[in-house]
Design a protein around this motif. Structure first.
Motif, PDB file in Angstrom:
ATOM      1  N   ALA A  24       1.237   9.643  -8.445  1.00  0.00           N
ATOM      2  CA  ALA A  24       2.038  10.060  -9.600  1.00  0.00           C
ATOM      3  C   ALA A  24       1.248   9.942 -10.903  1.00  0.00           C
ATOM      4  CB  ALA A  24       3.311   9.230  -9.682  1.00  0.00           C
ATOM      5  N   GLY A  25       0.009   9.457 -10.818  1.00  0.00           N
ATOM      6  CA  GLY A  25      -0.846   9.436 -11.999  1.00  0.00           C
ATOM      7  C   GLY A  25      -1.020   8.091 -12.676  1.00  0.00           C
ATOM      8  N   PHE A  26      -0.696   6.998 -11.970  1.00  0.00           N
ATOM      9  CA  PHE A  26      -0.836   5.664 -12.531  1.00  0.00           C
ATOM     10  C   PHE A  26      -1.827   4.845 -11.694  1.00  0.00           C
ATOM     11  CE2 PHE A  26       3.382   7.258 -13.415  1.00  0.00           C
ATOM     12  CZ  PHE A  26       3.580   6.964 -14.759  1.00  0.00           C
ATOM     13  N   VAL A  27      -2.265   3.729 -12.258  1.00  0.00           N
ATOM     14  CA  VAL A  27      -3.065   2.775 -11.485  1.00  0.00           C
ATOM     15  C   VAL A  27      -2.142   1.617 -11.106  1.00  0.00           C
ATOM     16  CG1 VAL A  27      -5.011   1.187 -11.485  1.00  0.00           C
ATOM     17  CG2 VAL A  27      -5.227   3.391 -12.629  1.00  0.00           C
ATOM     18  N   PRO A  28      -1.750   1.522  -9.838  1.00  0.00           N
ATOM     19  CA  PRO A  28      -0.829   0.455  -9.433  1.00  0.00           C
ATOM     20  C   PRO A  28      -1.564  -0.860  -9.181  1.00  0.00           C
ATOM     21  CG  PRO A  28      -1.341   1.824  -7.544  1.00  0.00           C
ATOM     22  CD  PRO A  28      -2.060   2.442  -8.723  1.00  0.00           C
ATOM     23  N   ILE A  29      -0.925  -1.955  -9.554  1.00  0.00           N
ATOM     24  CA  ILE A  29      -1.405  -3.283  -9.193  1.00  0.00           C
ATOM     25  C   ILE A  29      -0.587  -3.761  -8.007  1.00  0.00           C
ATOM     26  CG2 ILE A  29      -1.724  -5.674  -9.910  1.00  0.00           C
ATOM     27  CD1 ILE A  29      -1.884  -4.737 -12.782  1.00  0.00           C
TER      28      ILE A  29
ATOM     29  N   ASP B  55      -8.906   3.084   4.888  1.00  0.00           N
ATOM     30  CA  ASP B  55      -8.207   4.330   5.233  1.00  0.00           C
ATOM     31  C   ASP B  55      -7.708   5.098   4.007  1.00  0.00           C
ATOM     32  OD1 ASP B  55      -8.547   3.960   7.941  1.00  0.00           O
ATOM     33  OD2 ASP B  55      -6.650   2.887   8.200  1.00  0.00           O
ATOM     34  N   LEU B  56      -7.972   4.595   2.803  1.00  0.00           N
ATOM     35  CA  LEU B  56      -7.474   5.258   1.599  1.00  0.00           C
ATOM     36  C   LEU B  56      -8.235   6.548   1.310  1.00  0.00           C
ATOM     37  CD1 LEU B  56      -6.771   2.668  -1.255  1.00  0.00           C
ATOM     38  CD2 LEU B  56      -5.123   3.968   0.106  1.00  0.00           C
ATOM     39  N   ASP B  57      -7.526   7.549   0.805  1.00  0.00           N
ATOM     40  CA  ASP B  57      -8.184   8.766   0.335  1.00  0.00           C
ATOM     41  C   ASP B  57      -9.103   8.434  -0.834  1.00  0.00           C
ATOM     42  OD1 ASP B  57      -6.740  10.156   2.205  1.00  0.00           O
ATOM     43  OD2 ASP B  57      -5.222  10.890   0.773  1.00  0.00           O
ATOM     44  N   ASP B  58     -10.137   9.226  -0.997  1.00  0.00           N
ATOM     45  CA  ASP B  58     -11.151   8.940  -2.012  1.00  0.00           C
ATOM     46  C   ASP B  58     -10.588   8.882  -3.434  1.00  0.00           C
ATOM     47  OD1 ASP B  58     -13.059   8.805  -0.065  1.00  0.00           O
ATOM     48  OD2 ASP B  58     -13.830  10.841  -0.363  1.00  0.00           O
ATOM     49  N   GLY B  59      -9.594   9.724  -3.722  1.00  0.00           N
ATOM     50  CA  GLY B  59      -9.103   9.817  -5.095  1.00  0.00           C
ATOM     51  C   GLY B  59      -8.133   8.724  -5.510  1.00  0.00           C
ATOM     52  N   ILE B  60      -7.724   7.868  -4.579  1.00  0.00           N
ATOM     53  CA  ILE B  60      -6.747   6.825  -4.887  1.00  0.00           C
ATOM     54  C   ILE B  60      -7.443   5.640  -5.551  1.00  0.00           C
ATOM     55  CG2 ILE B  60      -5.076   5.190  -3.929  1.00  0.00           C
ATOM     56  CD1 ILE B  60      -4.134   8.051  -3.753  1.00  0.00           C
TER      57      ILE B  60
ATOM     58  N   PHE C 119       0.825  -1.212   0.000  1.00  0.00           N
ATOM     59  CA  PHE C 119       0.000   0.000   0.000  1.00  0.00           C
ATOM     60  C   PHE C 119       0.862   1.266   0.000  1.00  0.00           C
ATOM     61  CE2 PHE C 119      -3.704  -2.564   0.743  1.00  0.00           C
ATOM     62  CZ  PHE C 119      -4.774  -1.779   0.318  1.00  0.00           C
ATOM     63  N   ALA C 120       1.984   1.249   0.703  1.00  0.00           N
ATOM     64  CA  ALA C 120       2.841   2.440   0.744  1.00  0.00           C
ATOM     65  C   ALA C 120       3.338   2.787  -0.654  1.00  0.00           C
ATOM     66  CB  ALA C 120       4.017   2.200   1.690  1.00  0.00           C
ATOM     67  N   TYR C 121       3.853   1.791  -1.366  1.00  0.00           N
ATOM     68  CA  TYR C 121       4.297   2.045  -2.733  1.00  0.00           C
ATOM     69  C   TYR C 121       3.111   2.340  -3.647  1.00  0.00           C
ATOM     70  CZ  TYR C 121       9.233   0.781  -2.084  1.00  0.00           C
ATOM     71  OH  TYR C 121      10.555   0.764  -1.710  1.00  0.00           O
ATOM     72  N   GLY C 122       2.008   1.632  -3.433  1.00  0.00           N
ATOM     73  CA  GLY C 122       0.832   1.835  -4.269  1.00  0.00           C
ATOM     74  C   GLY C 122       0.301   3.257  -4.206  1.00  0.00           C
ATOM     75  N   ILE C 123       0.247   3.817  -3.022  1.00  0.00           N
ATOM     76  CA  ILE C 123      -0.222   5.197  -2.856  1.00  0.00           C
ATOM     77  C   ILE C 123       0.727   6.168  -3.557  1.00  0.00           C
ATOM     78  CG2 ILE C 123      -0.580   7.023  -1.156  1.00  0.00           C
ATOM     79  CD1 ILE C 123      -1.589   4.774   0.757  1.00  0.00           C
ATOM     80  N   GLN C 124       2.021   5.954  -3.403  1.00  0.00           N
ATOM     81  CA  GLN C 124       3.006   6.811  -4.073  1.00  0.00           C
ATOM     82  C   GLN C 124       2.815   6.772  -5.585  1.00  0.00           C
ATOM     83  OE1 GLN C 124       7.100   5.777  -3.176  1.00  0.00           O
ATOM     84  NE2 GLN C 124       7.932   7.106  -4.764  1.00  0.00           N
ATOM     85  N   ILE C 125       2.603   5.586  -6.126  1.00  0.00           N
ATOM     86  CA  ILE C 125       2.438   5.422  -7.573  1.00  0.00           C
ATOM     87  C   ILE C 125       1.122   6.030  -8.050  1.00  0.00           C
ATOM     88  CG2 ILE C 125       2.099   3.681  -9.384  1.00  0.00           C
ATOM     89  CD1 ILE C 125       4.088   1.914  -7.667  1.00  0.00           C
TER      90      ILE C 125
END
Length: 294
Positions: free
Chosen positions: A168-173, A202-207, A159-165
């Motif tokens: 940055a404007g991507f959809v992380p898997i 706990d994720l922000d809505d836009g993620i 999740f830490a890397y996923g949120i960072q990605i």
């Protein structure tokens, strides 16, 4: 990444082709394709041969957006070309979304899991990915046995890397793979789901993120994850199952689609004629598509 691309990934019919073998897995992939290590003398030659294999798959008339939503690429593949065009651009012209593997491999096992090695230079890699028109990313870690501390650390890191990605404007898997040979596979999956649910809450809505998960012992276990507003899609890895077995198990999980690698290329060989190769690939794609859409 555009909203139109996100909608296609969320609503489209098809599956994801995983063509992201890296340095460690390339020799085995080539051997399965009929190319033994004696046929290449260096790592450079090895990567040239795996790119030729990937090019043959991606450029095949059987490899179309009718059945395939996206393809996962190795970093080197992103920087190479197919018929004069960068791989991602070639895929986009075929209506297929390009996804980039960004992890740097696995750390040694601790607490029953193998975390990802630190993804050094991730921001710079994402900048290059943006220039290459990449839609999303993928990163893999592995759970071998039931250990709540280890599973928690896997989910936390993903999740830490996923949120960072995502920012940055991507959809992380996110791919916390569960070893299909674990004697505690069902128990692991139940706790893994609970941890994922906790982080999703706990994720922000836009993620917006995706998951690539081992096909669970309990059919439908991940249905609620697939319906979460943050989740674009949940896809399944074949995890060492044969194509037939993976398809059978996948068909029982109606809110997962395939993201198969070895199961996709099973039966394809360097020695096949183009007609033989394309027909084998067509049959493989159709079978995986049918299981994904079941």
């Amino acid at each position: 990444m555009s909203e139109e691309q996100v909608k296609r990934m969320h609503d489209g019919k098809g599956f994801i082709a995983a063509l992201d073998q890296s340095g460690g897995s390339t020799p085995k992939a080539l051997k399965n394709y009929g190319i033994d290590e004696e046929r290449y003398q260096s790592e450079e030659e090895m990567f040239d041969m795996i790119h030729q294999m990937r090019t043959r798959i991606i450029a095949s008339p059987s490899f179309t957006s009718e059945h395939i939503l996206a393809a996962i690429l190795f970093e080197m593949t992103m920087d190479r070309k197919i018929h004069g065009k960068y791989t991602a651009d070639y895929l986009i012209e075929k209506g297929i979304l390009p996804i980039l593997k960004v992890d740097k491999g696995l750390a040694a096992e601790v607490d029953g899991v193998r975390l990802m090695k630190p993804i050094n230079g991730l921001d710079a890699l994402l900048e290059r990915a943006k220039e290459r028109h990449i839609f999303g990313t993928k990163m893999r870690s592995v759970i071998s046995s039931y250990n709540e501390k280890g599973i928690h650390e896997i989910v936390k890191q993903q999740f830490a890397y996923g949120i960072q990605i995502a920012k940055a404007g991507f959809v992380p898997i996110l791919e916390p793979e569960v070893d299909i040979h674990s004697q505690e596979k069902g128990k692991i999956e139940s706790f893994l789901k609970a941890e994922i649910d906790r982080y999703l809450a706990d994720l922000d809505d836009g993620i917006r993120i995706m998951f690539k998960l081992t096909i669970p012992d309990e059919a439908g276990l991940y249905d609620s994850i697939a319906s979460d507003t943050h989740v674009v899609r949940v896809v399944a890895l074949s995890g060492g199952y044969s194509r037939e077995e993976a398809n059978e198990k996948l068909a029982q999980n109606h809110h997962m689609i395939a993201s198969f690698s070895r199961a996709l290329t099973e039966g394809l060989t360097d020695s096949q004629t183009d007609d033989e190769f394309n027909e084998m690939l067509r049959e493989s794609i159709q079978a995986i598509y049918d299981a994904s859409m079941a």
